[in-house]
Design a protein around this motif. Structure first.
Motif, PDB file in Angstrom:
ATOM      1  N   LEU A 274       0.817  -1.009   0.041  1.00  0.00           N
ATOM      2  CA  LEU A 274      -0.063  -0.129  -0.039  1.00  0.00           C
ATOM      3  C   LEU A 274       0.833   1.296   0.000  1.00  0.00           C
ATOM      4  O   LEU A 274       2.160   1.433   0.423  1.00  0.00           O
ATOM      5  N   PHE A 275       0.275   2.325  -0.819  1.00  0.00           N
ATOM      6  CA  PHE A 275       0.693   3.813  -0.410  1.00  0.00           C
ATOM      7  C   PHE A 275       0.155   4.460   0.624  1.00  0.00           C
ATOM      8  O   PHE A 275      -1.265   4.608   0.700  1.00  0.00           O
ATOM      9  N   LEU A 276       0.927   5.065   1.422  1.00  0.00           N
ATOM     10  CA  LEU A 276       0.097   6.040   2.476  1.00  0.00           C
ATOM     11  C   LEU A 276       1.009   7.439   2.405  1.00  0.00           C
ATOM     12  O   LEU A 276       2.008   7.456   2.281  1.00  0.00           O
ATOM     13  N   PHE A 277      -0.028   8.395   2.410  1.00  0.00           N
ATOM     14  CA  PHE A 277       0.675   9.865   2.272  1.00  0.00           C
ATOM     15  C   PHE A 277      -0.119  10.710   3.129  1.00  0.00           C
ATOM     16  O   PHE A 277      -1.536  10.540   3.037  1.00  0.00           O
ATOM     17  N   GLY A 278       0.222  11.670   3.571  1.00  0.00           N
ATOM     18  CA  GLY A 278      -0.265  12.686   4.693  1.00  0.00           C
ATOM     19  C   GLY A 278      -0.594  13.927   3.770  1.00  0.00           C
ATOM     20  O   GLY A 278      -0.073  14.459   2.991  1.00  0.00           O
ATOM     21  N   THR A 279      -1.734  14.751   4.269  1.00  0.00           N
ATOM     22  CA  THR A 279      -1.869  15.938   3.702  1.00  0.00           C
ATOM     23  C   THR A 279      -2.173  16.921   4.663  1.00  0.00           C
ATOM     24  O   THR A 279      -2.942  16.701   5.863  1.00  0.00           O
ATOM     25  N   SER A 280      -1.467  18.132   4.795  1.00  0.00           N
ATOM     26  CA  SER A 280      -1.757  19.106   5.764  1.00  0.00           C
ATOM     27  C   SER A 280      -1.649  20.549   5.071  1.00  0.00           C
ATOM     28  O   SER A 280      -0.758  20.846   4.334  1.00  0.00           O
ATOM     29  N   ARG A 281      -2.716  21.324   5.514  1.00  0.00           N
ATOM     30  CA  ARG A 281      -2.827  22.667   4.873  1.00  0.00           C
ATOM     31  C   ARG A 281      -2.861  22.695   3.358  1.00  0.00           C
ATOM     32  O   ARG A 281      -3.307  21.641   2.627  1.00  0.00           O
ATOM     33  N   SER A 282      -2.512  23.865   2.810  1.00  0.00           N
ATOM     34  CA  SER A 282      -2.617  24.119   1.438  1.00  0.00           C
ATOM     35  C   SER A 282      -1.735  25.180   1.057  1.00  0.00           C
ATOM     36  O   SER A 282      -1.501  25.977   2.030  1.00  0.00           O
ATOM     37  N   GLY A 283      -1.706  25.641  -0.323  1.00  0.00           N
ATOM     38  CA  GLY A 283      -0.920  26.442  -0.847  1.00  0.00           C
ATOM     39  C   GLY A 283      -1.640  27.472  -1.703  1.00  0.00           C
ATOM     40  O   GLY A 283      -3.131  27.150  -2.198  1.00  0.00           O
TER      41      GLY A 283
END
Length: 341
Positions: A274-283
Motif C-alpha cells: 500500500l501507499f500512504l501519504f499525509g496531507t496538511s494545509r494548502s498553498g
C-alpha cells in the motif's frame, strides 16, 4: 494606522489589543467579513492543546478560514471593494521540490502568529485570491478547508494507480463531506463510498453512491483507494478498517488530525504493497484551483450550503464566545462568523 486585534489570552478568554499596522506601502489592507471556525481553533479556545503549546502560542488571534473586502491596495493588485479569500499559509522561502505548506520555515495564521480575528488584515498580495462577486459568502468563508481537500486529491491523482472503480472515504464529518463531494467531481466514473458512525450524518451525503455505518459493512466489500477524514481517537479504527478493506497496491490519503500517536498495521501495509501519504494545509495554487472549481461547477457551492450549520453575527467579544460555544456543541456543520467588529 491603528488596528484592533482580538486575541485569545487563555482558554475562553479574549482581549482587544491595539496594534500599529506597518508596511502598508507594500501590502494590501483587507477588512474581514466572513470567518469560519476550525477544529484547530476549538482546541486553542477550549485549552485542549498541551500546556506547553498553549504557553508558546497564546496570546494569539484565532481563525485561519476567512474572506474579506479590500480596503486599500498600494501595490495596484486589487481594486477597493473586491472580495478576496485570505491564504493563511505564509512561506518565507521557495523550494523547487517541497510545497509551501510543507516547508518548515513557513508561518501559518492562527498557529504561530495572529489569525483573522482583527479589524484589518495586512497582507502581501500573493496571499490573497479574488473571489467571484456572486459567490455564497458563507460557503466561501471556509474555502481554506475546501482547498485542503483539493490539495490532497491533486496529490492522490499523481501517485495512485489508474484503477479507481471504488474510492472509500472514512469520516462523516465536515472534512469527509467536502472530500467525498470533490472526489465525485474529479472522478465522476468512480463509485464514491462513505463510511461513518452516524446514520443521520450519512443521510446528508446525497451525492455519494453508497454509505455504510462502519459496523455494518458487507463482508465482501473492497475499495481501490481510501481517504481517512476521521482524526482524533477514531483515526486508529479508521486506518485499521481501511487496511482491511483496501485492495492491494491501493493508496491511502491521511487527512484527519490527531493529537495522539496512531498505531498502524505495518504488516498488512507491506503485504498489500500500500501507499500512504499525509496531507496538511494548502498553498496558493490550491486556492486558485478551488475557486476555479466553484466557477466551473456551481453545484459544489449548493451542496456545501448543507454544512453551514450556524451563522453568528459578531459585534462584541461576548458574541465570539457564543459562536465558539455553539460550534463546540454542534455534531456536524460549519459555524460562520459574520464579522461586524
Amino acid at each position: 494606522m491603528i488596528n484592533t486585534v482580538y486575541r485569545l489570552v487563555s482558554p475562553k478568554l479574549f482581549e482587544e489589543i491595539y496594534d500599529e499596522a506597518e508596511d502598508l506601502e507594500n501590502n494590501v489592507v483587507v477588512r474581514p467579513t466572513y470567518l469560519s471556525i476550525c477544529q484547530a481553533d476549538q482546541r486553542y479556545y477550549n485549552g485542549s492543546r498541551d500546556p506547553e503549546t498553549l504557553a508558546e502560542k497564546l496570546p494569539m488571534a484565532l481563525i485561519h478560514e476567512g474572506i474579506g473586502e479590500v480596503v486599500s491596495d498600494n501595490t495596484g493588485t486589487f481594486r477597493v471593494g473586491e472580495l478576496v479569500v485570505i491564504i493563511p499559509n505564509t512561506p518565507m522561502e521557495k523550494d523547487e521540490v517541497i510545497s509551501e505548506n510543507y516547508l518548515e520555515s513557513s508561518k501559518f495564521r492562527a498557529s504561530g502568529f495572529d489569525g483573522f480575528m482583527q479589524d484589518y488584515i495586512i497582507s502581501n498580495p500573493e496571499r490573497l485570491v479574488k473571489l467571484p462577486n456572486n459567490i455564497n459568502k458563507e460557503v466561501a468563508s471556509f474555502t481554506e478547508l475546501i482547498s485542503v481537500s483539493v490539495h490532497s486529491i491533486t496529490r492522490f491523482s499523481k501517485i495512485s494507480h489508474n484503477r479507481k472503480d471504488k474510492i472509500g472515504i472514512w469520516g462523516d464529518g465536515n472534512l469527509g463531506y467536502i472530500t467525498s463531494l470533490l472526489l465525485k467531481i474529479f472522478f465522476p466514473e468512480s463509485k464514491i463510498i462513505i463510511f461513518g458512525k452516524n446514520e443521520e450524518k450519512l443521510n446528508i451525503f446525497t451525492f455519494a453512491d453508497e454509505t455504510f455505518k462502519i459496523n455494518e459493512v458487507p463482508q465482501d466489500l473492497r475499495v481501490d483507494h481510501a481517504f481517512e477524514c476521521v482524526g482524533g481517537r477514531g483515526s486508529q479504527l479508521a486506518v485499521d478498517q481501511i487496511i482491511d478493506l483496501i485492495n492491494p497496491e491501493g493508496t491511502i490519503s491521511l487527512l484527519g488530525v490527531s493529537e495522539y500517536s496512531v498505531p498502524i498495521n505495518t504488516r498488512m501495509i507491506l503485504e498489500k504493497g500500500l501507499f500512504l501519504f499525509g496531507t496538511s494545509r494548502s498553498g496558493r495554487k490550491d486556492f486558485i484551483k478551488t475557486i476555479g472549481l466553484f466557477e466551473k461547477y456551481p453545484k459544489i457551492l449548493k451542496y456545501l450550503e448543507n454544512i453551514v450549520n450556524d451563522v453568528v453575527e459578531i459585534n462584541s467579544l461576548n458574541d465570539i464566545n457564543l459562536a465558539f460555544e455553539k460550534d463546540f456543541n454542534s455534531d456536524f456543520g460549519k459555524t460562520v462568523l459574520v464579522w461586524k467588529k
